[in-house]
Design an enzyme around this catalytic site. Structure first.
Site, PDB file in Angstrom:
ATOM      1  N   SER A   1      -5.582 -13.597  -3.353  1.00 44.67           N
ATOM      2  CA  SER A   1      -5.548 -14.273  -4.225  1.00 44.67           C
ATOM      3  C   SER A   1      -6.343 -15.600  -4.549  1.00 44.67           C
ATOM      4  O   SER A   1      -7.093 -15.970  -2.909  1.00 44.67           O
ATOM      5  CB  SER A   1      -4.044 -15.081  -4.467  1.00 44.67           C
ATOM      6  OG  SER A   1      -3.079 -14.749  -3.862  1.00 44.67           O
TER       7      SER A   1
HETATM    8  N1  SAH Z   1      -0.331 -14.015  -0.598  1.00 45.48           N
HETATM    9  C1  SAH Z   1      -1.658 -13.022  -0.525  1.00 45.48           C
HETATM   10  C2  SAH Z   1      -1.530 -11.827  -2.368  1.00 45.48           C
HETATM   11  C3  SAH Z   1      -0.913 -11.061  -2.481  1.00 45.48           C
HETATM   12  S1  SAH Z   1      -1.178  -9.981  -3.178  1.00 45.48           S
HETATM   13  C4  SAH Z   1      -2.279 -13.689  -0.322  1.00 45.48           C
HETATM   14  O1  SAH Z   1      -2.905 -14.625   0.700  1.00 45.48           O
HETATM   15  O2  SAH Z   1      -4.079 -13.447  -0.716  1.00 45.48           O
HETATM   16  C5  SAH Z   1       0.753  -9.285  -3.840  1.00 45.48           C
HETATM   17  C6  SAH Z   1       1.264  -8.813  -2.691  1.00 45.48           C
HETATM   18  O3  SAH Z   1       2.716  -8.483  -3.195  1.00 45.48           O
HETATM   19  C7  SAH Z   1       1.144  -7.413  -2.490  1.00 45.48           C
HETATM   20  O4  SAH Z   1       0.346  -7.003  -1.349  1.00 45.48           O
HETATM   21  C8  SAH Z   1       2.472  -7.020  -2.930  1.00 45.48           C
HETATM   22  O5  SAH Z   1       2.225  -5.673  -2.044  1.00 45.48           O
HETATM   23  C9  SAH Z   1       3.144  -7.823  -2.718  1.00 45.48           C
HETATM   24  N2  SAH Z   1       4.689  -7.287  -3.225  1.00 45.48           N
HETATM   25  C10 SAH Z   1       4.858  -6.771  -4.295  1.00 45.48           C
HETATM   26  N3  SAH Z   1       6.359  -6.851  -4.699  1.00 45.48           N
HETATM   27  C11 SAH Z   1       6.665  -7.158  -3.112  1.00 45.48           C
HETATM   28  C12 SAH Z   1       7.638  -7.542  -3.539  1.00 45.48           C
HETATM   29  N4  SAH Z   1       9.175  -6.673  -4.031  1.00 45.48           N
HETATM   30  N5  SAH Z   1       8.418  -7.761  -1.610  1.00 45.48           N
HETATM   31  C13 SAH Z   1       7.225  -8.406  -1.011  1.00 45.48           C
HETATM   32  N6  SAH Z   1       5.744  -8.545  -1.089  1.00 45.48           N
HETATM   33  C14 SAH Z   1       5.637  -7.710  -3.037  1.00 45.48           C
END
Ligand code: SAH
Length: 214
Positions: free
Chosen positions: A65
Site C-alpha cells: 500500500s
Molecule cells: N497490507 C498490505 C497490502 C496488501 S494488498 C501492505 O501492507 O502493503 C491486499 C492484500 O489483500 C493482497 O495480498 C490480497 O491477497 C489480500 N486479500 C484479498 N482478499 C483477501 C481475503 N478475503 N482475506 C485475506 N486476504 C485477502
C-alpha cells in the site's frame, strides 16, 4: 552504514515530511511510519523508490500500500483512543502489519495467498516484531478464534461489509474498510454497544477483497 541504509534513512525522513504536508498529524502514526523500513518489504530492484508515495508491486498481482494510505487509515482508527487488539485483513508483504505493531497492543494479520504470507512472515521475523501473528485465512470471515477486536483494518476493497467483521468488533471498536469497484471509499464503522455508527471517509484505490485461500 551502507550506502543503501544511509539513503534509506534519508528518504524515509523525507517521506515523513511529505506525510506531514499531506495532512497526517498524529505523531504516534508518524513515529510508527518512521520506525519501519519500507525498503525492507520491496524487491531489490524497487528499493530506491521504496519511500515514494506510490503502491508498488509485491508479486502475485498484489501491491504494497501507498504510505499515505497506510498512515491515513491508521490515523482514522487511532483518533481519540488506542488501537488495542487489532486485526488486519490482507497482510500482503506485511508492511502495514509492521507499522500497526508500533501502535497496537497486538496485531493479528491474515492473508489469503500462502506464498505472500510466507514472505510477510520472513519480513517480520527479520525485523523482530513479536506482537504480530500471521495466518493464512479468508479474512471475509474475520478471525473467530481471536475475536473480539478493538480495531479491524481491511487492506482490500469489498463491495459490501462482511457481516463477520461487524460481529467480531468489541464494544467501542472501530472497523475501516474500502468499499467499491473502480471508485472506492473508506467506510468507518464504530460499534456502540449493540448498534453501529457508519460514516464515509477518503476515496482510495485497493485491490479487490476476494474469498477463499490459495
Ligand atoms: N497490507 C498490505 C497490502 C496488501 S494488498 C501492505 O501492507 O502493503 C491486499 C492484500 O489483500 C493482497 O495480498 C490480497 O491477497 C489480500 N486479500 C484479498 N482478499 C483477501 C481475503 N478475503 N482475506 C485475506 N486476504 C485477502
Amino acid at each position: 552504514m551502507t550506502a543503501v541504509t544511509g539513503e534509506a534513512v534519508r528518504t524515509r525522513a523525507r517521506m515523513i515530511e511529505r506525510l506531514r504536508g499531506q495532512g497526517i498529524r498524529d505523531e504516534n502514526v508518524l513515529g510508527a511510519m518512521e520506525a519501519i523500513p519500507r525498503h525492507h518489504f520491496v524487491d531489490a530492484g524497487l528499493i530506491y523508490g521504496a519511500y515514494d508515495d506510490s503502491a508498488l508491486p509485491i508479486g502475485f498481482q498484489q501491491t504494497i500500500s501507498q504510505p499515505f494510505t497506510v498512515a491515513r487509515m491508521i490515523e482514522i482508527l487511532h483518533a481519540g483512543r488506542e488501537l488495542g487488539k487489532t486485526l488486519e485483513i490482507g497482510a500482503g508483504c506485511g508492511y502495514q502489519a509492521a507499522v500497526l505493531s508500533q501502535v497496537a497492543v497486538e496485531v493479528y494479520a491474515v492473508e489469503r495467498l500462502r506464498a505472500l504470507l510466507d514472505r510477510a512472515r520472513e519480513n517480520l521475523r527479520t525485523l523482530r516484531l513479536h506482537n504480530v501473528r500471521l495466518k493464512c485465512a479468508d479474512g471475509t470471515l474475520g478471525l473467530p478464534e481471536a475475536a473480539p477486536f478493538d480495531t479491524i483494518i481491511v487492506a482490500a476493497a469489498g463491495m459490501s461489509v462482511p457481516p463477520a467483521l461487524k460481529e467480531q468488533l468489541a464494544p467501542g471498536g472501530k472497523l475501516l474498510i474500502p468499499l467499491g469497484g473502480q471508485e472506492q471509499r473508506l467506510r468507518l464503522i464504530e460499534r456502540q454497544g449493540s448498534t453501529f455508527k457508519e460514516s464515509w471517509c477518503d476515496t482510495v484505490r485497493f485491490v479487490p477483497l476476494l474469498t477463499g485461500i490459495e
